[in-house]
Design a protein around this motif. Structure first.
Motif, PDB file in Angstrom:
ATOM      1  N   ASP A   7       0.832  -1.210   0.000  1.00 16.64           N
ATOM      2  CA  ASP A   7       0.000   0.000   0.000  1.00 16.64           C
ATOM      3  C   ASP A   7       0.866   1.259   0.000  1.00 16.64           C
ATOM      4  N   LEU A   8       1.916   1.250   0.801  1.00 20.01           N
ATOM      5  CA  LEU A   8       2.822   2.410   0.849  1.00 20.01           C
ATOM      6  C   LEU A   8       3.471   2.667  -0.505  1.00 20.01           C
ATOM      7  N   MET A   9       3.916   1.607  -1.153  1.00 17.55           N
ATOM      8  CA  MET A   9       4.625   1.747  -2.421  1.00 17.55           C
ATOM      9  C   MET A   9       3.690   2.171  -3.549  1.00 17.55           C
ATOM     10  N   ARG A  10       2.390   1.906  -3.409  1.00 18.86           N
ATOM     11  CA  ARG A  10       1.442   2.238  -4.465  1.00 18.86           C
ATOM     12  C   ARG A  10       0.688   3.548  -4.228  1.00 18.86           C
ATOM     13  N   LEU A  11       1.075   4.290  -3.196  1.00 16.70           N
ATOM     14  CA  LEU A  11       0.406   5.572  -2.962  1.00 16.70           C
ATOM     15  C   LEU A  11       0.642   6.500  -4.147  1.00 16.70           C
ATOM     16  N   PRO A  12      -0.396   7.189  -4.600  1.00 14.83           N
ATOM     17  CA  PRO A  12      -0.219   8.148  -5.692  1.00 14.83           C
ATOM     18  C   PRO A  12       0.732   9.271  -5.261  1.00 14.83           C
ATOM     19  N   GLU A  13       1.406   9.845  -6.223  1.00 14.01           N
ATOM     20  CA  GLU A  13       2.385  10.894  -5.940  1.00 14.01           C
ATOM     21  C   GLU A  13       1.762  12.053  -5.159  1.00 14.01           C
ATOM     22  N   GLU A  14       0.538  12.416  -5.492  1.00 15.65           N
ATOM     23  CA  GLU A  14      -0.139  13.505  -4.782  1.00 15.65           C
ATOM     24  C   GLU A  14      -0.280  13.181  -3.291  1.00 15.65           C
ATOM     25  N   ARG A  15      -0.646  11.947  -2.981  1.00 18.76           N
ATOM     26  CA  ARG A  15      -0.794  11.520  -1.580  1.00 18.76           C
ATOM     27  C   ARG A  15       0.563  11.495  -0.881  1.00 18.76           C
ATOM     28  N   ARG A  16       1.587  11.037  -1.605  1.00 21.71           N
ATOM     29  CA  ARG A  16       2.945  11.021  -1.040  1.00 21.71           C
ATOM     30  C   ARG A  16       3.383  12.430  -0.650  1.00 21.71           C
ATOM     31  N   ARG A  17       3.170  13.377  -1.552  1.00 23.93           N
ATOM     32  CA  ARG A  17       3.567  14.764  -1.263  1.00 23.93           C
ATOM     33  C   ARG A  17       2.774  15.322  -0.080  1.00 23.93           C
ATOM     34  N   ALA A  18       1.498  14.988   0.001  1.00 22.87           N
ATOM     35  CA  ALA A  18       0.676  15.465   1.117  1.00 22.87           C
ATOM     36  C   ALA A  18       1.196  14.912   2.444  1.00 22.87           C
ATOM     37  N   ILE A  19       1.566  13.653   2.460  1.00 21.00           N
ATOM     38  CA  ILE A  19       2.108  13.045   3.684  1.00 21.00           C
ATOM     39  C   ILE A  19       3.460  13.655   4.019  1.00 21.00           C
ATOM     40  N   GLN A  20       4.294  13.846   3.011  1.00 22.94           N
ATOM     41  CA  GLN A  20       5.599  14.473   3.244  1.00 22.94           C
ATOM     42  C   GLN A  20       5.440  15.867   3.824  1.00 22.94           C
ATOM     43  N   THR A  21       4.512  16.636   3.271  1.00 21.17           N
ATOM     44  CA  THR A  21       4.265  17.993   3.761  1.00 21.17           C
ATOM     45  C   THR A  21       3.715  17.970   5.181  1.00 21.17           C
ATOM     46  N   ALA A  22       2.758  17.091   5.427  1.00 13.94           N
ATOM     47  CA  ALA A  22       2.115  17.021   6.742  1.00 13.94           C
ATOM     48  C   ALA A  22       3.085  16.595   7.842  1.00 13.94           C
ATOM     49  N   THR A  23       4.097  15.839   7.477  1.00 13.70           N
ATOM     50  CA  THR A  23       5.028  15.328   8.485  1.00 13.70           C
ATOM     51  C   THR A  23       6.372  16.049   8.472  1.00 13.70           C
ATOM     52  N   ALA A  24       6.531  17.038   7.609  1.00 14.93           N
ATOM     53  CA  ALA A  24       7.830  17.708   7.471  1.00 14.93           C
ATOM     54  C   ALA A  24       8.260  18.428   8.741  1.00 14.93           C
ATOM     55  N   THR A  25       7.321  19.008   9.453  1.00  8.59           N
ATOM     56  CA  THR A  25       7.678  19.767  10.645  1.00  8.59           C
ATOM     57  C   THR A  25       7.354  19.027  11.929  1.00  8.59           C
ATOM     58  N   SER A  26       6.839  17.814  11.819  1.00  3.08           N
ATOM     59  CA  SER A  26       6.475  17.063  13.017  1.00  3.08           C
ATOM     60  C   SER A  26       7.654  16.244  13.523  1.00  3.08           C
ATOM     61  N   ASP A  27       7.491  15.740  14.717  1.00  2.00           N
ATOM     62  CA  ASP A  27       8.475  14.855  15.325  1.00  2.00           C
ATOM     63  C   ASP A  27       8.678  13.659  14.403  1.00  2.00           C
ATOM     64  N   PRO A  28       9.925  13.352  14.047  1.00  2.00           N
ATOM     65  CA  PRO A  28      10.159  12.262  13.103  1.00  2.00           C
ATOM     66  C   PRO A  28      10.069  10.866  13.727  1.00  2.00           C
ATOM     67  N   THR A  29       9.223  10.702  14.738  1.00  2.00           N
ATOM     68  CA  THR A  29       9.030   9.383  15.332  1.00  2.00           C
ATOM     69  C   THR A  29       7.734   8.785  14.830  1.00  2.00           C
ATOM     70  N   MET A  30       7.811   7.570  14.333  1.00  2.00           N
ATOM     71  CA  MET A  30       6.605   6.880  13.902  1.00  2.00           C
ATOM     72  C   MET A  30       6.296   5.803  14.928  1.00  2.00           C
ATOM     73  N   VAL A  31       5.018   5.575  15.143  1.00  6.90           N
ATOM     74  CA  VAL A  31       4.577   4.526  16.055  1.00  6.90           C
ATOM     75  C   VAL A  31       3.977   3.424  15.200  1.00  6.90           C
ATOM     76  N   ILE A  32       4.549   2.244  15.328  1.00  8.83           N
ATOM     77  CA  ILE A  32       4.076   1.107  14.549  1.00  8.83           C
ATOM     78  C   ILE A  32       3.564   0.053  15.522  1.00  8.83           C
ATOM     79  N   SER A  33       2.262  -0.184  15.427  1.00 15.00           N
ATOM     80  CA  SER A  33       1.626  -1.191  16.264  1.00 15.00           C
ATOM     81  C   SER A  33       1.358  -2.413  15.406  1.00 15.00           C
TER      82      SER A  33
END
Length: 104
Positions: A7-33
């Motif tokens: 699913d991650l690899m098939r995200l459209p480029e527009e969605r990828r850019r939106a996620i990159q923008t949304a997380t650019a200034t946030s804490d770079p910690t991801m929580v994986i459950s």
């Protein structure tokens, strides 16, 4: 796990850019459950996929959550990828409820 990575690899480029923008200034910690413990190889594959998506390294916080039943949930700031049975069942239940209410 393979579904989540796919699913991650098939995200459209527009969605990828939106996620990159949304997380650019946030804490770079991801929580994986995950419903079950992930092997070091599985953790590495998932981390690399997410880092590739965002174009930067991240810290990962790993959690086990048996309520997921199967699969993973990835939280990164306000963005969440739910590739697990619990969220899928919840989605189907809500869809069915909405359909029943619409018919009534």
């Amino acid at each position: 796990l393979d579904v989540a990575i796919d699913d991650l690899m098939r995200l459209p480029e527009e969605r990828r850019r939106a996620i990159q923008t949304a997380t650019a200034t946030s804490d770079p910690t991801m929580v994986i459950s995950s419903a079950k413990p992930l092997t070091p190889s599985q953790r590495d594959s998932l981390t690399k996929s997410i880092e590739s998506l965002l174009g930067r390294p991240l810290q990962a916080e790993w959690r086990e959550d048996t309520q997921l039943l199967a699969g993973v949930r990835i939280s990164l700031g306000s963005w969440v990828l739910a590739a697990n049975l619990q969220d899928e069942l919840k989605f189907f239940a809500e869809s069915l409820r909405a359909e029943i209410q619409h018919e009534a």
